[in-house]
Structure formats: structure tokens, C-alpha cells
Write a protein that holds these residues in place. Structure first.
Motif: not given
Length: 161
Positions: A7-17, A19-20, A95-97
Motif C-alpha cells: 500500500w502506498l499512501w498519497f494525499d489525493t493523488e492515488a488514481e493519478e499515481a 495510472k503513472f 528516465n521514466k521514474l
């Protein structure tokens, strides 16, 4: 669901992350995105993404929108290693990361734009480091310690002496 999941914790970017990460790696899958039901206030608003699931090479990950984490951004206590076949693969993931606000770190580590640490490791490094030739292991480790992004040709030369 796997017995153990990451599990990775985000503020509000879970879906964006999610997809990234699916765009960065091969053999990936974007899974379920769970939205908050009505009545979840004050922690969530109806329709807000709570979690986003994805997998890389069959390894399941979940991104959680948990708000500002009391411990701050991710730190180096946990990292993800990507074992790469050759320099082309090292360069691709590096490069991507590192893109869009990522940070290059020493010894083959890169932090992505969300602050998570990735070790981009060509297969020669653990193969020689863990092999029977302890002098080659010392030389390759010494060479690696001077690098930011790992250079396969330079590691091979160090292993040969």
C-alpha cells in the motif's frame, strides 16, 4: 487478493499515481478504483477516490488517498528494486521514474515524483556481488558507489578488473 499487498499512501493523488506506475512498467494492469460513498465526511467526500489498485508483473499494489501523512513524504526506509537485463532497460526505467519532478540519487536509486524510492539495478550487480569472486565483488561495489545512474559497461569493466 494476495495474502500480502503493498500500500502506498498519497494525499489525493492515488488514481493519478496508479495510472503513472502502469505507464512506467511493462506487464501492468490498472485495477479497481474505489470511490467514497455518501456520508463519509469529514474524511472523504462522496465520489472521491479512496483507493486505486494496479499490478506490476503480477505484484499487487494499492494507492490510498489518506490525506496529508503525519510522517511527511515517503522515506528511504522502504524502496522498490527493479532488476534490469541491460543498460537500455536501466535507462528506460530511470528516465521514466526521474521525470516530472523525480530525483536522481546515488548508487542507482531514483525517487519518483511522489517521493517513493526505486533501485534501478542491472542484473550484473547482484550476480557479481553475490558470486564466488570476492575481488570482483569488491571492485564492482566500489564502482557502483561512485555512480548515480548505474552504468552497465563500467560495472562490467570493474568486474573484469
Amino acid at each position: 487478493m494476495n495474502k500480502i499487498s503493498t500500500w502506498l499512501w498519497f494525499d489525493t493523488e492515488a488514481e493519478e499515481a496508479a495510472k503513472f506506475y502502469v505507464s512506467v512498467f511493462r506487464n501492468t494492469e490498472l485495477g479497481e478504483v474505489v470511490l467514497a460513498p455518501a456520508g463519509g465526511e469529514p474524511y472523504t467526500k462522496e465520489g472521491q477516490v479512496i483507493t486505486a489498485e494496479f499490478s506490476i508483473e503480477g505484484q499487487q499494489f494499492f494507492c490510498l488517498n489518506g490525506g496529508k501523512h503525519p510522517g511527511g513524504v515517503p522515506n528511504d526506509a522502504v524502496s522498490f528494486q527493479i532488476l534490469c537485463a541491460d543498460q537500455q532497460e536501466v535507462d528506460e526505467y530511470w528516465n521514466k521514474l526521474a521525470a516530472d519532478g523525480g530525483k536522481e540519487v546515488q548508487c542507482g536509486w531514483v525517487k519518483d515524483k511522489y517521493g517513493f524510492a526505486w533501485q534501478i539495478v542491472p542484473e550484473i550487480l547482484p550476480r557479481i556481488s553475490n558470486g564466488p569472486d570476492r575481488e570482483a565483488a569488491r571492485r564492482i561495489t566500489e564502482a557502483m558507489m561512485k555512480m548515480v545512474k548505474l552504468d552497465v559497461a563500467a560495472l562490467e569493466a570493474a568486474a573484469r578488473g
